[in-house]
Design a protein around this motif. Structure first.
Motif, PDB file in Angstrom:
ATOM      1  N   HIS A  35       0.632  -1.309  -0.070  1.00  0.00           N
ATOM      2  CA  HIS A  35       0.438  -0.424  -0.086  1.00  0.00           C
ATOM      3  C   HIS A  35       0.892   1.249   0.148  1.00  0.00           C
ATOM      4  O   HIS A  35       0.863   2.141  -0.923  1.00  0.00           O
ATOM      5  N   VAL A  36       1.884   1.368   0.916  1.00  0.00           N
ATOM      6  CA  VAL A  36       3.063   2.313   0.527  1.00  0.00           C
ATOM      7  C   VAL A  36       3.354   2.838  -0.163  1.00  0.00           C
ATOM      8  O   VAL A  36       3.952   3.594  -1.049  1.00  0.00           O
ATOM      9  N   ASP A  37       3.811   1.609  -0.898  1.00  0.00           N
ATOM     10  CA  ASP A  37       4.916   1.411  -1.965  1.00  0.00           C
ATOM     11  C   ASP A  37       3.107   2.356  -3.203  1.00  0.00           C
ATOM     12  O   ASP A  37       3.992   3.205  -3.707  1.00  0.00           O
ATOM     13  N   TRP A  38       2.176   1.727  -3.661  1.00  0.00           N
ATOM     14  CA  TRP A  38       1.447   1.997  -4.694  1.00  0.00           C
ATOM     15  C   TRP A  38       0.888   4.142  -4.147  1.00  0.00           C
ATOM     16  O   TRP A  38       0.935   4.894  -5.118  1.00  0.00           O
ATOM     17  N   ILE A  39       0.591   4.132  -3.056  1.00  0.00           N
ATOM     18  CA  ILE A  39       0.954   5.570  -2.453  1.00  0.00           C
ATOM     19  C   ILE A  39       1.421   6.398  -3.087  1.00  0.00           C
ATOM     20  O   ILE A  39       1.801   7.833  -4.052  1.00  0.00           O
ATOM     21  N   ALA A  40       2.829   5.985  -2.134  1.00  0.00           N
ATOM     22  CA  ALA A  40       4.156   7.063  -2.545  1.00  0.00           C
ATOM     23  C   ALA A  40       4.520   7.187  -4.724  1.00  0.00           C
ATOM     24  O   ALA A  40       3.939   8.141  -5.112  1.00  0.00           O
ATOM     25  N   ASP A  41       3.901   6.494  -5.194  1.00  0.00           N
ATOM     26  CA  ASP A  41       4.116   6.071  -6.698  1.00  0.00           C
ATOM     27  C   ASP A  41       2.857   7.140  -7.118  1.00  0.00           C
ATOM     28  O   ASP A  41       3.074   7.780  -8.205  1.00  0.00           O
ATOM     29  N   CYS A  42       2.129   7.473  -6.300  1.00  0.00           N
ATOM     30  CA  CYS A  42       0.929   8.046  -6.849  1.00  0.00           C
ATOM     31  C   CYS A  42       0.947   9.128  -6.100  1.00  0.00           C
ATOM     32  O   CYS A  42       0.949  10.004  -7.177  1.00  0.00           O
ATOM     33  N   ILE A  43       1.556   9.336  -5.621  1.00  0.00           N
ATOM     34  CA  ILE A  43       1.877  11.323  -5.474  1.00  0.00           C
ATOM     35  C   ILE A  43       2.790  11.632  -6.010  1.00  0.00           C
ATOM     36  O   ILE A  43       2.817  12.722  -5.984  1.00  0.00           O
ATOM     37  N   GLN A  44       4.750  10.248  -5.831  1.00  0.00           N
ATOM     38  CA  GLN A  44       4.300  10.693  -7.355  1.00  0.00           C
ATOM     39  C   GLN A  44       4.066  11.186  -8.889  1.00  0.00           C
ATOM     40  O   GLN A  44       4.987  12.350  -9.310  1.00  0.00           O
ATOM     41  N   TYR A  45       3.518  10.115  -9.041  1.00  0.00           N
ATOM     42  CA  TYR A  45       2.784  10.444 -10.184  1.00  0.00           C
ATOM     43  C   TYR A  45       2.391  11.797 -10.863  1.00  0.00           C
ATOM     44  O   TYR A  45       2.686  12.210 -11.637  1.00  0.00           O
TER      45      TYR A  45
END
Ligand code: N01
Length: 549
Positions: free
Chosen positions: A449-459
């Motif tokens: 989840h954290v990886d998904w969220i971090a990738d999303c914010i970076q996107y």
């Protein structure tokens, strides 16, 4: 944001909770260059492992799996002493992680978030704490945990009790010595079943007040075999990857190939005996393909465990009371124990059936049931948690558009992917309801989840965007899908915390996603790869994009 005495301190992201998920969120977001502030109600890191210090508390996932995978150095250097980690050992590990990656400096401890409010004009979440402090950021990440809101039944008279009482989920840090005391334990879920054998060795007399019998399997804990540890560490990255291709996020269990009803009696018994001897819940439920979807198959496993209980517990009446018969095995969290059933052979332990003769009140001298008084010096409430939604609903989460989590979830949780909620932009959950979190290896679930969220914010950052919000249609479809998947299993048949049955008045909704970690991760990855299908992305406010840049 108005209504606060002073202007809130500004960050790129706020993280609520410094358990396993919150810590990794701090680590990941910091790596992206974000300015992060975390709030933690406890006096230290660890979440569940900080609060649950009751005797016998231990993880039911094996140590080599139940650990972070984000740093190869970390996973190579850390040494787990036992097959299953004890609470003190796991807490030591989490503290080590916090120190090794210098995570504490972004955390405000002993600080509980009471309110989180989104202002659409500034695109900012402002959180307010019980210390009166405030902080604001465009993104807010709820790492508040699924089993973090302990619940004690409101029996009349508790305040009159002359002895001491405890909840397993809020255990005193200095420990409790029950030597020579008459102790009552209420509740026979994982916490009760783990603590009862230890309390029994100390107490003068232990009364276990059981409302519902549960299934428990032997953990077969042992010192970690150094050869196994070496072999595991040699293939760690591969094993971690493989874990994502499994239903529960744990690799190393060969998938079953046969239905229990297609196996002959002898073959079935042989399979269950082998798993019973091996120890572990996943392994047992992996005996056959259909234990969680076919009642007839499940009954063969349920009855096997009942026979083990009858063979272990000498008093036939007590044995029968301990035999779970109101739910298929595995549809409540399957418990792992050490000497649980054996404990009832001790002279100083009495099992009391409070299903038929309920507790009516707590008295100054102990506890009263419908037909007897029990004199007690201490009461242990092993009565569980307002699971999955409790911690989120304890915080007044709302927006200036009139959306509030308490109102939105009045009939049960509604989420998209268990990560976001329509109407609450830029608010992420780690292992929220309708994600597989509690049905999987929790640290792996948190990392995903954290990886998904971090990738999303970076996107978003890379595209000059500042807002993301789940679309109502996508959320509706995800809720429907969750219910369909659950209805295809035996899970909804149990009165478990998965459906909120342990909390009077809580809507009965099956809350975890049980389609499996593999299917879930694939869906999350596809959504991200499609440019976040099912989410509305926007560049509403330039001013408050990223304070650190
Ligand atoms: O809580 P529970 P828990 N009067 O809700 C009884 C995780 N965990 O803290 O079944 C009388 O499971 C209730 O009875 P009933 C794990 O996921 C993991 O034990 O509602 N009794 C039940 O017997 C676990 O599933 C580990 O009829 C009342 C018990 O209290 C989850 O946490 C260790 C009552 C509550 O059982 C929760 O476990 C510990 C009442 N009014 C916990 N209210 C590991 O091994 C409740 N009960 C990793």
């Amino acid at each position: 944001m108005s209504g606060y005495a002073s202007e809130p301190a500004r960050y790129d992201a706020i993280v609520v909770g410094a358990g396993v998920g919150g810590l990794y969120a701090i680590y990941r977001l910091r790596k992206l260059g974000f300015k992060v502030r975390a709030f933690e109600a406890g006096g230290g890191v660890g979440g569940t492992w900080y609060w649950n210090r009751y005797p016998g508390c231990r993880c039911d996932v094996e140590s080599m799996e139940y650990s972070y995978s984000f740093s190869d150095e970390l996973q190579q250097e850390w040494r787990w002493p036992e097959r299953y980690g004890t609470q003190p050992e796991i807490l030591r590990y989490i503290n080590h992680v916090a120190d090794r990656f210098d995570l504490r400096r972004d955390i405000e401890f002993n600080t509980r978030v009471k309110e989180a409010a989104f202002d659409s004009k500034t695109n900012r979440w402002t959180v307010k704490t019980d210390k009166g402090s405030t902080a604001a950021a465009p993104f807010c990440i709820m790492a508040t945990g699924n089993l973090s809101t302990p619940r004690t039944p409101n029996y009349p008279g508790l305040e009159s009790f002359k002895g001491k009482w405890y909840h397993t989920g809020l255990w005193p840090h200095e420990g409790v010595d029950f030597s020579g005391l008459r102790v009552g334990v209420i509740g026979t879920g994982s916490s009760g079943v783990q603590s009862i054998p230890i309390i029994a060795t100390q107490a003068k007399h232990l009364y276990v007040f059981q409302r519902t019998a549960n299934f428990s399997l032997p953990a077969r804990n042992a010192p970690l075999d150094p050869d196994k540890e070496r072999a595991h560490k040699a293939r760690y990255p591969e094993r971690r990857r493989a874990a994502f291709d499994t239903p529960c996020g744990i690799a190393g269990y060969p998938p079953p190939i046969k239905s229990a009803v297609d196996a002959g009696e002898e073959e079935r018994r042989g399979a269950y005996e082998a798993k019973w001897a091996e120890g572990g819940s996943i392994s047992f439920l992996y005996s056959f393909t259909d234990l969680l979807v076919n009642k007839e198959s499940n009954e063969t496993a349920s009855e096997f465990v009942r026979q083990k209980i009858r063979a272990t517990v000498k008093d036939p009446r007590t044995a029968e009371l301990l035999c779970a018969n109101d739910h298929p095995i595995g549809t409540k969290r399957l418990i792992l124990d050490t000497d649980y059933y054996e404990t009832y052979n001790r002279d100083n332990v009495t099992l009391v059936d409070i299903r038929n003769k309920p507790i009516t009140e707590i008295t100054p001298a102990g506890l009263r049931t419908a037909d007897a008084d029990y004199a007690l010096d201490a009461i242990v409430f092993a009565t569980g948690f307002d699971a999955m939604t409790g911690a989120m609903k304890e915080i007044d989460i709302h927006t200036d558009a009139g959306m509030s989590i308490r109102e939105k979830w009045v009939d049960g949780p509604r989420t998209y992917l268990g990560i976001m909620i329509a109407g609450l932009p830029n608010l992420f959950m780690i292992t929220g309801p309708q994600s597989p979190g509690v049905k999987s290896q929790m640290i792996l679930a948190c990392e995903q989840h954290v990886d998904w969220i971090a990738d999303c914010i970076q996107y978003l950052r890379e595209r000059g965007l500042s807002r993301i919000e789940a679309e109502a249609d996508a959320e509706d479809a995800w809720v429907r899908h969750n219910n369909e998947v659950a209805d295809g299993t035996l899970y909804p048949l149990a009165n478990s915390w998965y459906v909120g049955a342990n909390i009077p008045g809580k809507p009965r909704i099956f809350m975890p996603y049980v389609g499996g970690v593999a299917a879930y991760k694939k869906k999350c990855d596809e959504v991200a790869a499609s440019g976040y299908r099912g989410f509305r992305l926007g560049a509403d406010v330039a001013e408050d994009r990223f304070a650190a840049n």
